[in-house]
Design a protein around this motif. Structure first.
Motif, mmCIF file in Angstrom:
data_model
loop_
_atom_site.group_PDB
_atom_site.id
_atom_site.type_symbol
_atom_site.label_atom_id
_atom_site.label_comp_id
_atom_site.label_asym_id
_atom_site.label_seq_id
_atom_site.Cartn_x
_atom_site.Cartn_y
_atom_site.Cartn_z
ATOM 1 N N MET A 1 0.836 -1.204 0.000
ATOM 2 C CA MET A 1 0.000 0.000 0.000
ATOM 3 C C MET A 1 0.870 1.254 0.000
ATOM 4 N N PHE A 2 2.111 1.116 -0.423
ATOM 5 C CA PHE A 2 3.056 2.229 -0.321
ATOM 6 C C PHE A 2 2.574 3.443 -1.095
ATOM 7 N N VAL A 3 2.273 3.256 -2.391
ATOM 8 C CA VAL A 3 1.823 4.376 -3.212
ATOM 9 C C VAL A 3 0.471 4.887 -2.748
ATOM 10 N N SER A 4 -0.487 3.986 -2.598
ATOM 11 C CA SER A 4 -1.839 4.420 -2.244
ATOM 12 C C SER A 4 -1.873 5.070 -0.873
ATOM 13 N N GLN A 5 -1.137 4.491 0.083
ATOM 14 C CA GLN A 5 -1.149 5.044 1.434
ATOM 15 C C GLN A 5 -0.532 6.439 1.447
ATOM 16 N N PHE A 6 0.572 6.606 0.740
ATOM 17 C CA PHE A 6 1.234 7.903 0.652
ATOM 18 C C PHE A 6 0.284 8.935 0.063
ATOM 19 N N PHE A 7 -0.350 8.557 -1.055
ATOM 20 C CA PHE A 7 -1.231 9.490 -1.737
ATOM 21 C C PHE A 7 -2.462 9.807 -0.890
ATOM 22 N N LYS A 8 -3.042 8.775 -0.262
ATOM 23 C CA LYS A 8 -4.227 9.001 0.557
ATOM 24 C C LYS A 8 -3.926 9.935 1.711
ATOM 25 N N LYS A 9 -2.704 9.866 2.242
ATOM 26 C CA LYS A 9 -2.349 10.753 3.345
ATOM 27 C C LYS A 9 -2.437 12.213 2.909
ATOM 28 N N PHE A 103 -9.140 12.191 -11.823
ATOM 29 C CA PHE A 103 -8.292 13.175 -11.146
ATOM 30 C C PHE A 103 -7.248 12.475 -10.273
ATOM 31 N N THR A 104 -7.704 11.469 -9.527
ATOM 32 C CA THR A 104 -6.818 10.769 -8.596
ATOM 33 C C THR A 104 -5.684 10.072 -9.334
ATOM 34 N N ASN A 105 -6.010 9.360 -10.395
ATOM 35 C CA ASN A 105 -4.981 8.633 -11.136
ATOM 36 C C ASN A 105 -3.957 9.580 -11.759
ATOM 37 N N GLU A 106 -4.424 10.687 -12.289
ATOM 38 C CA GLU A 106 -3.496 11.666 -12.866
ATOM 39 C C GLU A 106 -2.556 12.213 -11.795
ATOM 40 N N LYS A 224 4.267 2.250 -9.627
ATOM 41 C CA LYS A 224 2.995 2.479 -10.316
ATOM 42 C C LYS A 224 2.178 1.190 -10.364
ATOM 43 N N THR A 225 2.847 0.062 -10.478
ATOM 44 C CA THR A 225 2.140 -1.217 -10.485
ATOM 45 C C THR A 225 1.392 -1.441 -9.177
ATOM 46 N N VAL A 226 1.992 -1.000 -8.073
ATOM 47 C CA VAL A 226 1.316 -1.105 -6.778
ATOM 48 C C VAL A 226 0.001 -0.330 -6.814
ATOM 49 N N TRP A 227 0.057 0.887 -7.340
ATOM 50 C CA TRP A 227 -1.147 1.712 -7.433
ATOM 51 C C TRP A 227 -2.175 1.078 -8.359
ATOM 52 N N ASP A 228 -1.717 0.561 -9.510
ATOM 53 C CA ASP A 228 -2.624 -0.052 -10.469
ATOM 54 C C ASP A 228 -3.345 -1.255 -9.841
ATOM 55 N N GLN A 231 -6.014 -0.090 -7.488
ATOM 56 C CA GLN A 231 -7.234 0.347 -8.155
ATOM 57 C C GLN A 231 -8.011 -0.817 -8.757
ATOM 58 N N LYS A 232 -7.302 -1.829 -9.221
ATOM 59 C CA LYS A 232 -7.945 -3.017 -9.804
ATOM 60 C C LYS A 232 -7.249 -4.246 -9.231
ATOM 61 N N SER A 233 -7.870 -4.825 -8.230
ATOM 62 C CA SER A 233 -7.247 -5.924 -7.507
ATOM 63 C C SER A 233 -7.005 -7.136 -8.411
ATOM 64 N N PRO A 234 -5.857 -7.812 -8.240
ATOM 65 C CA PRO A 234 -5.616 -9.052 -8.990
ATOM 66 C C PRO A 234 -6.499 -10.197 -8.494
ATOM 67 N N ASP A 235 -7.122 -9.997 -7.320
ATOM 68 C CA ASP A 235 -8.064 -10.977 -6.788
ATOM 69 C C ASP A 235 -9.414 -10.769 -7.480
#
Length: 285
Positions: A1-9, A103-106, A224-228, A231-235
């Motif tokens: 959650m490195f990218v997403s957590q950083f961005f969400k903060k 907006f978020t992805n950009e 970026k793969t972490v973020w992708d 957004q779209k879980s491999p599960d």
């Protein structure tokens, strides 16, 4: 959650600034790089050298965001100011959710370079700090979103938070409106038992990405793969559940909004207008 957590903060700070009152948006927005570093420090306990490498990139990101996103926010808020006076369908809400996702992805794509110096230099102790932080957030997540005490269907904290968010825009809700919101939450598809494993998977995904970066993998595409994958879980099962949950959330918002009086909708429009004016003032620092 490195990218997403950083961005969400970053956006947690921004959202907090917005809901605290329009009068402080300007000061808070301009301090986002500093506030973001404070949040990151609470996760990792960054060394001075790490902070010094990240801060200029955050400053550049903020200027990009100011020039490229704020004008678009203003346009979108003008649209929402008119829309909010009408009845709205779940499809209309989902359409606007997709706008926010864009907006978020950009913004994330532009933010990832700020993560690279941290990913490259995280120490074992800092990773332990990160794991501890994530465990604490997961525990809070369960406490806040699991079923209520004594078999209650809705956690009181969750209901109170939902009422607070609604009243932030619409003003005071009537008892019947609060009751309707509570009943709708009881039917929500949101399920802690399904979401918690995904949260843990994302964290492990992020840890693996850091190891790959430190082993010589190209930083940007790896992060970026972490973020992708966030957004779209491999599960596949979780991804299907996530889509159903999105549709249910849009339906819930539609029902809530359409249950508001004209006066309450006007209050929401005024709130959006206030946000628009503040963002307009931020376009030129």
């Amino acid at each position: 959650m490195f990218v997403s957590q950083f961005f969400k903060k970053i956006f947690i700070v921004l959202i907090f600034i917005i809901i605290s009152g329009c009068s402080i948006i300007t000061a808070g927005y301009n301090r986002l790089p500093f506030l973001t570093l404070l949040e990151l420090n609470s996760i990792f306990d960054l060394a001075d050298e790490q902070s010094q490498k990240v801060r200029p990139v955050l400053d550049s990101w903020l200027e990009w965001h100011r020039a490229n996103h704020l004008p678009r926010y203003v346009v979108k808020l003008e649209e929402w100011e008119k829309l909010v006076l009408q009845d709205l369908t779940p499809a209309q809400f989902c359409k606007e959710v997709e706008v926010i996702r864009t907006f978020t992805n950009e913004a994330v794509e532009k933010l990832i370079p700020a993560l690279i110096p941290i990913a490259e230099t995280l120490t074992p102790v800092q990773i332990q700090n990160w794991n501890k932080y994530q465990d604490e957030r997961d525990k809070e997540f369960v406490e806040n979103f699991s079923k209520g005490e004594k078999g209650e269907i809705i956690n009181k904290k969750r209901l109170e938070r939902s009422i607070d968010r609604a009243e932030m825009f619409y003003g005071t809700l009537s008892k019947s409106q609060k009751d309707a919101l509570a009943k709708r939450l009881e039917k929500s598809l949101f399920n802690v038992e399904q979401v918690l494993p995904e949260r843990k998977r994302r964290h492990l995904d992020a840890l693996s990405a850091v190891k790959l970066v430190q082993s010589g993998a190209k930083p940007y595409p790896t992060l970026k793969t972490v973020w992708d994958r966030n957004q779209k879980s491999p599960d596949k099962k979780y991804e299907a559940y996530s889509e159903k949950m999105l549709q249910d959330g849009c339906s819930q918002l539609s029902e809530l909004h359409n249950n508001m009086s004209l006066e309450q909708r006007k209050k929401a429009a005024q709130k959006l207008n206030g946000f628009k004016k503040d963002f307009e003032s931020l376009i030129k620092p």
